[in-house]
Design a protein around this motif. Structure first.
Motif, PDB file in Angstrom:
ATOM      1  N   PHE A 161     -48.001  60.859  73.602  1.00 10.15           N
ATOM      2  CA  PHE A 161     -48.453  60.674  74.975  1.00 10.15           C
ATOM      3  C   PHE A 161     -48.086  59.270  75.467  1.00 10.15           C
ATOM      4  CE2 PHE A 161     -51.521  63.604  72.946  1.00 10.15           C
ATOM      5  CZ  PHE A 161     -51.290  64.718  73.730  1.00 10.15           C
ATOM      6  N   GLY A 162     -47.723  59.176  76.759  1.00 11.94           N
ATOM      7  CA  GLY A 162     -47.381  57.877  77.300  1.00 11.94           C
ATOM      8  C   GLY A 162     -47.136  57.914  78.795  1.00 11.94           C
ATOM      9  N   VAL A 163     -47.059  56.736  79.405  1.00 11.70           N
ATOM     10  CA  VAL A 163     -46.895  56.534  80.842  1.00 11.70           C
ATOM     11  C   VAL A 163     -45.574  55.802  81.075  1.00 11.70           C
ATOM     12  CG1 VAL A 163     -47.906  55.457  82.908  1.00 11.70           C
ATOM     13  CG2 VAL A 163     -49.401  56.350  81.094  1.00 11.70           C
ATOM     14  N   MET A 164     -44.878  56.122  82.167  1.00 13.27           N
ATOM     15  CA  MET A 164     -43.650  55.414  82.494  1.00 13.27           C
ATOM     16  C   MET A 164     -43.938  54.228  83.405  1.00 13.27           C
ATOM     17  SD  MET A 164     -39.909  56.732  83.742  1.00 13.27           S
ATOM     18  CE  MET A 164     -40.267  57.040  85.461  1.00 13.27           C
ATOM     19  N   ASP A 165     -43.279  53.122  83.102  1.00 13.37           N
ATOM     20  CA  ASP A 165     -43.378  51.879  83.868  1.00 13.37           C
ATOM     21  C   ASP A 165     -42.098  51.749  84.693  1.00 13.37           C
ATOM     22  OD1 ASP A 165     -43.414  49.264  84.784  1.00 13.37           O
ATOM     23  OD2 ASP A 165     -44.123  48.422  82.898  1.00 13.37           O
ATOM     24  N   LEU A 166     -42.230  51.866  86.015  1.00 15.65           N
ATOM     25  CA  LEU A 166     -41.099  51.724  86.929  1.00 15.65           C
ATOM     26  C   LEU A 166     -41.212  50.392  87.665  1.00 15.65           C
ATOM     27  CD1 LEU A 166     -40.585  55.157  88.758  1.00 15.65           C
ATOM     28  CD2 LEU A 166     -38.795  53.796  87.669  1.00 15.65           C
ATOM     29  N   THR A 167     -40.178  49.581  87.601  1.00 15.42           N
ATOM     30  CA  THR A 167     -40.119  48.356  88.378  1.00 15.42           C
ATOM     31  C   THR A 167     -39.220  48.602  89.579  1.00 15.42           C
ATOM     32  OG1 THR A 167     -40.418  46.977  86.419  1.00 15.42           O
ATOM     33  CG2 THR A 167     -39.495  45.918  88.371  1.00 15.42           C
ATOM     34  N   LEU A 168     -39.775  48.463  90.768  1.00 14.52           N
ATOM     35  CA  LEU A 168     -39.062  48.735  92.015  1.00 14.52           C
ATOM     36  C   LEU A 168     -38.602  47.416  92.619  1.00 14.52           C
ATOM     37  CD1 LEU A 168     -41.512  51.406  93.487  1.00 14.52           C
ATOM     38  CD2 LEU A 168     -39.614  51.728  91.880  1.00 14.52           C
ATOM     39  N   LYS A 169     -37.283  47.229  92.663  1.00 15.38           N
ATOM     40  CA  LYS A 169     -36.692  45.995  93.154  1.00 15.38           C
ATOM     41  C   LYS A 169     -36.144  46.202  94.564  1.00 15.38           C
ATOM     42  CE  LYS A 169     -35.495  45.120  88.337  1.00 15.38           C
ATOM     43  NZ  LYS A 169     -34.411  44.884  87.352  1.00 15.38           N
ATOM     44  N   SER A 170     -35.572  45.173  95.133  1.00 14.56           N
ATOM     45  CA  SER A 170     -35.140  45.244  96.527  1.00 14.56           C
ATOM     46  C   SER A 170     -34.123  46.347  96.769  1.00 14.56           C
ATOM     47  CB  SER A 170     -34.552  43.897  96.965  1.00 14.56           C
ATOM     48  OG  SER A 170     -35.548  42.908  96.955  1.00 14.56           O
ATOM     49  N   ASN A 171     -33.202  46.549  95.849  1.00 13.24           N
ATOM     50  CA  ASN A 171     -32.191  47.593  96.038  1.00 13.24           C
ATOM     51  C   ASN A 171     -31.847  48.273  94.716  1.00 13.24           C
ATOM     52  OD1 ASN A 171     -30.564  49.012  97.905  1.00 13.24           O
ATOM     53  ND2 ASN A 171     -28.750  47.978  97.126  1.00 13.24           N
ATOM     54  N   GLY A 172     -32.845  48.394  93.853  1.00 16.69           N
ATOM     55  CA  GLY A 172     -32.633  49.030  92.568  1.00 16.69           C
ATOM     56  C   GLY A 172     -33.943  49.176  91.823  1.00 16.69           C
ATOM     57  N   TYR A 173     -33.861  49.606  90.581  1.00 15.60           N
ATOM     58  CA  TYR A 173     -35.068  49.862  89.805  1.00 15.60           C
ATOM     59  C   TYR A 173     -34.734  49.758  88.319  1.00 15.60           C
ATOM     60  CZ  TYR A 173     -32.905  54.437  89.028  1.00 15.60           C
ATOM     61  OH  TYR A 173     -32.028  55.442  88.679  1.00 15.60           O
ATOM     62  N   SER A 174     -35.773  49.608  87.516  1.00 14.67           N
ATOM     63  CA  SER A 174     -35.646  49.729  86.073  1.00 14.67           C
ATOM     64  C   SER A 174     -36.827  50.536  85.567  1.00 14.67           C
ATOM     65  CB  SER A 174     -35.596  48.356  85.400  1.00 14.67           C
ATOM     66  OG  SER A 174     -36.765  47.611  85.662  1.00 14.67           O
ATOM     67  N   TRP A 175     -36.637  51.212  84.454  1.00 14.84           N
ATOM     68  CA  TRP A 175     -37.719  52.008  83.882  1.00 14.84           C
ATOM     69  C   TRP A 175     -37.887  51.656  82.412  1.00 14.84           C
ATOM     70  CZ3 TRP A 175     -32.846  54.050  84.480  1.00 14.84           C
ATOM     71  CH2 TRP A 175     -32.256  54.644  83.349  1.00 14.84           C
ATOM     72  N   ASN A 176     -39.109  51.849  81.936  1.00 16.79           N
ATOM     73  CA  ASN A 176     -39.423  51.623  80.533  1.00 16.79           C
ATOM     74  C   ASN A 176     -40.490  52.631  80.135  1.00 16.79           C
ATOM     75  OD1 ASN A 176     -39.592  50.557  77.970  1.00 16.79           O
ATOM     76  ND2 ASN A 176     -40.937  48.869  78.574  1.00 16.79           N
ATOM     77  N   TYR A 177     -40.119  53.512  79.222  1.00 16.56           N
ATOM     78  CA  TYR A 177     -41.081  54.519  78.738  1.00 16.56           C
ATOM     79  C   TYR A 177     -41.221  54.361  77.235  1.00 16.56           C
ATOM     80  CZ  TYR A 177     -43.342  58.883  77.508  1.00 16.56           C
ATOM     81  OH  TYR A 177     -44.223  59.815  76.997  1.00 16.56           O
ATOM     82  N   LYS A 178     -42.462  54.181  76.791  1.00 15.58           N
ATOM     83  CA  LYS A 178     -42.755  54.110  75.368  1.00 15.58           C
ATOM     84  C   LYS A 178     -44.127  54.723  75.152  1.00 15.58           C
ATOM     85  CE  LYS A 178     -42.839  51.004  71.382  1.00 15.58           C
ATOM     86  NZ  LYS A 178     -41.996  51.947  70.603  1.00 15.58           N
ATOM     87  N   PRO A 179     -44.238  55.776  74.340  1.00 17.70           N
ATOM     88  CA  PRO A 179     -45.545  56.422  74.143  1.00 17.70           C
ATOM     89  C   PRO A 179     -46.518  55.526  73.392  1.00 17.70           C
ATOM     90  CG  PRO A 179     -43.905  57.356  72.651  1.00 17.70           C
ATOM     91  CD  PRO A 179     -43.160  56.448  73.587  1.00 17.70           C
ATOM     92  N   VAL A 180     -47.810  55.850  73.539  1.00 14.57           N
ATOM     93  CA  VAL A 180     -48.843  55.005  72.937  1.00 14.57           C
ATOM     94  C   VAL A 180     -49.721  55.732  71.938  1.00 14.57           C
ATOM     95  CG1 VAL A 180     -49.005  53.336  74.799  1.00 14.57           C
ATOM     96  CG2 VAL A 180     -50.347  55.438  74.933  1.00 14.57           C
ATOM     97  N   GLN A 181     -49.695  57.067  71.935  1.00 15.44           N
ATOM     98  CA  GLN A 181     -50.531  57.804  70.982  1.00 15.44           C
ATOM     99  C   GLN A 181     -49.827  59.078  70.537  1.00 15.44           C
ATOM    100  OE1 GLN A 181     -54.770  57.784  71.221  1.00 15.44           O
ATOM    101  NE2 GLN A 181     -54.912  60.016  71.059  1.00 15.44           N
ATOM    102  N   PRO A 182     -49.728  59.303  69.205  1.00 17.32           N
ATOM    103  CA  PRO A 182     -49.105  60.542  68.736  1.00 17.32           C
ATOM    104  C   PRO A 182     -49.896  61.770  69.172  1.00 17.32           C
ATOM    105  CG  PRO A 182     -49.335  58.940  66.956  1.00 17.32           C
ATOM    106  CD  PRO A 182     -50.149  58.430  68.105  1.00 17.32           C
ATOM    107  N   GLY A 183     -49.194  62.864  69.379  1.00 15.22           N
ATOM    108  CA  GLY A 183     -49.850  64.113  69.703  1.00 15.22           C
ATOM    109  C   GLY A 183     -50.414  64.784  68.477  1.00 15.22           C
TER     110      GLY A 183
END
Length: 387
Positions: A346-368
């Motif tokens: 299980f995990g949440v995605m972290d989206l960084t929204l920039k002026s004309n672009g974006y970056s994402w970082n997904y890393k789970p935090v708890q095993p299913g």
């Protein structure tokens, strides 16, 4: 088209937005610690996830099967939803995009209060939800038999309600009226963000999933076309619950994963939304429903890889309730547009929204359930630009 007004919440120093159409959701901060600390006006953090909270084991659910409640052996349980809520909180987000199925099994108001609220309530003022099938449809599987709520508990929780439990007609989950079932848009810097309601096979939508016949889903689609046409910002995200293109076996029993509508009748209806978003050069589509994480290549409305103009899709249904099975394996997914995926934690995605672009970082935090700590070795990150 009506515009929402921005309501200042002086007690916390945060601009809270009521939405009756397109809402301008610029977030203002005071000098206090997060979530009211100063952020760069050129960068915003959007936490995104769906499929979160297990059904509470309380008196209101006494007659329901124990395996479907918090503590059931195949569910993430309260521990998982607390883990993902902490992960989202630690991102210090400017907003939280909730991708539907916030609360299982049918999203009664008491379920929200006894489960979702316990873990995710601390982020409530930042949450920008979309509903899922578990907030609208009845649930009659695995020995259960619960009536559909048609969004009553969902709107009651996010928009507030009167003493009798009747939801407010307006609030942070959008309008709760006969003519608008909670679709809205808001802005973060250069980003225009649209939350849609795909739950068309419900009483609230007249069980009408046509996008062209004048019914409620057709009206929502017309609203989306107008909203996108009026948008002047260079970057656009749209999110709703059921994905148009699939990554798991749960949604691909009858339709190929790479075909529009693999997620069911709602995904097929959302193909019209994909066409509009593609026309207006949208940047990203976010979905839940499939209990997994998957990143898909930029696609045109036919589900074909389109590097120049296609829209990448992220499926982030790993909020804590349960996990599905991926269709295929790494390097040989049933949908060839799936770049990477995981359905073991299980995990949440972290989206960084920039002026004309974006970056994402997904890393789970708890095993299913059934997985060990090696499931936490998965990660996916990268960046992209607005079209």
């Amino acid at each position: 088209m009506k515009r929402a007004t921005k309501i200042s919440a002086a007690a916390v120093g945060l601009a809270v937005l009521a939405v009756t159409g397109t809402a301008a959701a610029d977030v203002h901060h005071s000098s206090n610690d997060w979530p009211y600390a100063q952020h760069s006006a050129k960068s915003y953090t959007l936490a995104a996830v769906g499929d979160i909270a297990c059904e509470p084991d309380d008196d209101d659910n006494a007659a329901n099967p124990a395996a479907l409640k918090c503590g059931g052996p195949t569910l993430g349980g309260m521990g998982a939803e607390f883990a993902t809520a902490k992960q989202a909180t630690d991102m210090h987000p400017d907003a939280v995009a909730l991708l539907g199925d916030e609360q299982y099994q049918v999203g009664k108001l008491t379920d929200f209060e006894q489960s979702f609220e316990q873990a995710w309530g601390g982020l409530k003022m930042l949450e920008r939800p979309a509903p899922g099938n578990h907030e609208y449809y009845p649930y009659a599987k695995k020995g259960d038999n619960e009536a559909g709520q048609n969004g009553v508990g969902y709107f009651g929780y996010f928009n507030g309600h009167d003493q009798a439990g009747t939801p407010n007609a307006q609030g942070q989950a959008g309008d709760d009226t006969a003519g608008n079932q909670g679709w809205y848009s808001y802005d973060l810097g250069n980003w225009h963000i649209v939350s849609l309601n795909a739950e068309c096979d419900s009483d609230a939508f007249g069980h009408d999933c046509s996008t062209t016949d004048g019914g409620l889903l057709s009206q929502e689609t017309q609203w989306l076309a107008q909203d996108l046409a009026e948008n002047k910002r260079p970057c656009t995200i749209a999110y709703w619950h059921q994905p148009t293109f699939s990554a798991t076996t749960a949604s691909t029993a009858t339709v190929a994963a790479s075909a529009p509508g693999a997620g069911g009748i709602e995904g097929a209806a959302a193909d019209a939304w994909w066409t509009l978003l593609y026309k207006h050069r949208a940047t990203l589509v976010l979905n839940g429903h499939e209990h997994a994480y998957a990143r898909l290549r930029p696609m045109n409305p036919a589900g074909q890889y389109d590097r120049a103009h296609g829209i990448p899709e992220f499926i982030i249904g790993s909020g804590g309730e349960a996990l599905d099975t991926l269709a295929g394996t790494e390097g040989a997914y049933a949908n060839p547009n799936v770049v990477t995926a995981q359905a073991s934690a299980f995990g949440v995605m972290d989206l960084t929204l920039k002026s004309n672009g974006y970056s994402w970082n997904y890393k789970p935090v708890q095993p299913g359930p059934g997985f060990d700590a090696t499931a936490l070795q998965y990660s996916d990150s990268g960046s992209g630009s607005c079209k």
